[in-house]
Design an enzyme around this catalytic site. Structure first.
Site, short mmCIF file in Angstrom:
data_model
loop_
_atom_site.label_atom_id
_atom_site.label_comp_id
_atom_site.label_asym_id
_atom_site.label_seq_id
_atom_site.Cartn_x
_atom_site.Cartn_y
_atom_site.Cartn_z
N HIS A 1 0.49 10.29 -2.10
CA HIS A 1 -0.41 9.80 -1.05
C HIS A 1 -1.79 10.44 -1.17
CE1 HIS A 1 -1.37 8.51 3.17
NE2 HIS A 1 -2.19 9.56 3.08
N GLU A 2 -1.83 11.76 -1.21
CA GLU A 2 -3.13 12.44 -1.26
C GLU A 2 -3.88 12.14 -2.55
OE1 GLU A 2 -4.39 13.57 1.33
OE2 GLU A 2 -2.56 13.56 2.53
N HIS B 1 -5.95 9.03 -2.20
CA HIS B 1 -7.29 9.33 -1.69
C HIS B 1 -8.18 9.84 -2.81
CE1 HIS B 1 -6.61 8.67 2.52
NE2 HIS B 1 -5.68 9.60 2.64
N HIS C 1 -9.58 7.19 -4.99
CA HIS C 1 -10.66 6.45 -4.34
C HIS C 1 -12.00 7.12 -4.61
CE1 HIS C 1 -11.53 3.92 -0.43
NE2 HIS C 1 -12.19 3.47 -1.48
#
Length: 713
Positions: free
Chosen positions: A501-502, A505, A508
């Protein structure tokens, strides 16, 4: 108002005014006020000292003021270049200093750092107020927006729009008396967030449960018991063993502890950590902050803070969010009730050999994880202890997270041991694109410590900008347990997906290809920013990726096919709980921010308000408490998610839709990955976010019907 960065070197000349004897001694330059000599401009933590931060802030704030003054005193007509771009330029140094300092505040907050933060926050709030209500500056920005906006193209147009609207949202069009009150509100909210940032980590650390006897830890693996021993040693050895409380309400360790009284103690330490039951009470902060936010919204012409906050998001209005949530609640409730009844029936069944400690009283929230795990073992023949040896943190990172990024986006990763970090547990990787050129630096900081706040997050030391030729320098922070010396650090499945998940980020930001840093990477609406991270979780369970990282920590052997099948089939076992705790936290957040300033309850009534809010929405459930209760809801009171926690569920819908596109085209298809890069991940906030979603998926609107299916419901 977001602070931006400046890589200009500021030369300290105070030595010129000192006596000759002092000048003979070479003056040390503040490393925060000069360009780093390290590769790619990485912050040089080997040179930065605690005493450097305050003078660096003072110098950077002064430079910001000088830059603003130059804009407002210009005799030239306002243009994009001399106003909008100059405004961005004026804050680059301050942004650089802030990013380094606040990364330490979050991840390694010593008492000395905490004292500096107390001095720095009022300085920054003063500056932000000064800029936000600088009418000479706003008049020039407004002139560019009114006269030049329509003729601007691309990122220049978007940057102008974002800056203009930011000033308007901060109150630049208010009459003078209301501006004065907004300044007061902003300053007080800053002070309250500072108090929250000091009190909540202290409360969580003090909530540790001390255990005197090893037999009280029955049910835990030897590795987990060793971890409890290590945690006790790192916290002063008040007893031989310590159970550390993590940021969420439920604690994963409750799935294994046989001792029911100890389970109860752990759960109650968690849920009461900051509500006044013990030595910490954050309700006074919560009540005052909620009241100030509501007043701020009212000054801006909105009925509630939720209406004000959501006006700048994809959802647009609280009504749209509630419609989305109520639909989910209606579908979720019968499934949650059925799940609870099944666990309770199992817990009371004394005939089952898989349940050697049957309940003789009602099922309590501290029992749920324990009996769910036993039930999972019986029905699916799988347990956490059986799979954890295959989730070594290093293998998950290198053979899982990085491998997926290589297969899908063509990225490769080279560890850099020559770049210093702020803590020995950290690692640094050079991210190399498929053309062989360096794309970014990526830092990891995965292990918990008393000086780190709870949770997991991503941020940048430097944000990407083609205009300033800035490569992104990105970091991920988690709170997994570090094994005792000589032992492998093993993860739960939840911690595995958190790493993916992290890193979503991080991607991105790493893959950002924007001209201006204000528009780059993760600088998008809250209810879009969680989409890349939620989507990236999907790679954790794709068989080819899973096979590559799920390897035994001692033998290196891949997880056996039978165990792998049982493991993957178990991912959504009793998944109503996870959805329910998220829904409850989301509705709590909204309930607090749907109040007028006169309706906000006092600190004494805050706990009662929480109970009533959950009752009204249909989520008051003893078995499924909120993931974060009001008194320790850091996203809302300490972070940037006020009236925005719904975004995790909102963006999960987007992520499921995008994952469906990948599945249709081949989950690891590099062309699909390139499309994702080109149409979403590289574009930051340079265009309409819904249009980006449409460009990639072909869908005009997100389809929420797949969310419950993806969760196994």
């Amino acid at each position: 108002m977001k602070l931006t960065k400046n890589i200009m070197t500021l030369v300290i000349t105070s030595a010129m005014m000192m006596p000759f004897s002092a000048c003979q001694k070479e003056q040390r330059e503040n490393p925060l006020l000069q360009e780093s000599a390290l590769p790619y401009g990485a912050p040089d933590f080997s040179q930065i000292k605690t005493e450097d931060y305050l003078p660096a802030f003072e110098a950077a704030i002064e430079q910001r003021r000088e830059g603003i003054k130059k804009i407002t005193e210009s005799a030239d007509s306002a243009t994009f270049e001399n106003t909008i771009l100059a405004y961005e330029e004026s804050g680059r140094l301050l942004d650089r200093v802030s990013r380094v300092f606040f990364s330490i505040v979050e991840a390694d907050k010593t008492p000395e750092i905490g004292e500096i933060e107390k001095k720095v926050q009022p300085m920054l709030t003063d500056l932000e107020n000064e800029i936000a209500f600088n009418m000479s500056l706003f008049e020039r920005i407004k002139k560019v927006y009114d006269n030049e906006y329509e003729s601007l193209q691309g990122e220049e147009k978007k940057l102008t729009e974002e800056i203009y609207k930011e000033f308007v949202r901060n109150g630049a069009l208010l009459p003078e008396n209301k501006m004065a009150r907004m300044k007061e509100i902003n300053m007080r909210i800053s002070e309250l967030q500072q108090q929250w940032g000091d009190q909540l980590p202290a409360a969580t650390n003090d909530a540790v449960v001390w255990v005197d006897k090893k037999e009280d830890l029955a049910g835990l693996s030897e590795a987990d018991i060793a971890q409890c021993q290590k945690d006790a040693e790192s916290r002063g050895s008040k007893a031989p063993y310590a159970i550390v409380i993590v940021n969420t309400t439920q604690q994963a360790i409750l799935a294994s502890l046989d001792n029911r009284e100890l389970r109860k103690k752990v759960f109650e330490s968690s849920i009461h950590r900051a509500d006044g039951t013990n030595n910490h009470n954050t309700f006074a902060i919560v009540s005052e902050m909620a009241k100030l936010r509501a007043e701020k919204a009212e000054i801006m012409g909105f009925p509630t803070y939720a209406a004000y906050s959501l006006d700048n998001t994809m959802a647009k209005t609280p009504e749209n969010v509630y419609a989305f949530l109520k639909n989910l609640i209606a579908q979720y409730t019968p499934k949650a009730d059925a799940e609870t009844k099944a666990i309770e029936a199992f817990a009371h069944d004394a005939s089952l050999t898989s349940n050697p400690l049957p309940l003789t009283s009602s099922l309590e929230p501290y029992d749920r994880f324990y009996y769910s795990a036993k039930m999972k073992k019986e029905k699916l023949n799988i347990s956490e202890d059986e799979v954890k040896p295959y989730f070594n943190v290093d293998s998950v990172l290198i053979n899982g997270v990085f491998y997926a990024a290589n297969r899908v986006y063509g990225l490769s990763f080279k560890e850099r041991t020559d770049i210093p970090t702020y803590h020995p547990d950290m690692k640094v990787f050079e991210v190399i694109d498929k053309d062989g050129k360096t794309k970014a630096l990526f830092y990891t900081d995965y292990f918990r410590r008393p000086t780190k706040r709870g949770g997991a997050w991503m941020d940048n030391f430097i944000e990407q900008s083609n205009y300033w030729n800035q490569m992104p320098i990105v970091f991920n922070v988690c709170n997994s347990a570090k094994a005792p010396e000589g032992k492998p650090s093993l993860l739960t499945w939840d911690e595995v997906t958190t790493m993916f998940h992290e890193f979503g980020h991080a991607l991105h930001s790493i893959l950002s290809n924007c001209k201006y840093q204000k528009l780059a990477g993760t600088n998008v609406a809250r209810d879009f920013v969680e989409m890349p991270s939620q989507f990236n979780e999907s790679f954790a369970s794709i068989p080819e990726i899973f096979d590559n990282y799920a390897r035994h920590c001692e033998t290196g052997e891949a997880m056996p096919a039978d165990l792998k099948e049982r493991m993957l089939n178990s991912i959504n076992f009793h998944s109503a709980y996870a959805l329910g705790e998220n829904l409850a936290a989301t509705c709590l957040d909204l309930a607090w921010h749907m109040l007028s300033s006169k309706e906000v309850p006092s600190a004494e009534d805050a706990a009662k308000f929480e109970t009533e809010a959950l009752r009204k929405i249909g989520l008051l459930n003893n078995q499924i408490p909120p993931r974060y209760s009001t008194s320790y809801f850091n996203h809302v009171w300490g972070g940037g998610y006020a009236a925005g926690y719904y975004s995790y569920l909102w963006t999960e819908v987007l992520a499921v839709n995008i994952a469906d596109v990948f599945a249709q085209r081949g989950a690891l298809n590099p062309q699909t990955g390139q499309d994702m890069r080109d149409k979403i991940l590289s574009r930051g906030n340079t265009g309409d976010l819904m249009q980006m979603f449409t460009d990639f998926t072909g869908m005009q609107q997100p389809d929420a019907t797949g969310l419950l299916k993806a969760r196994g419901l």
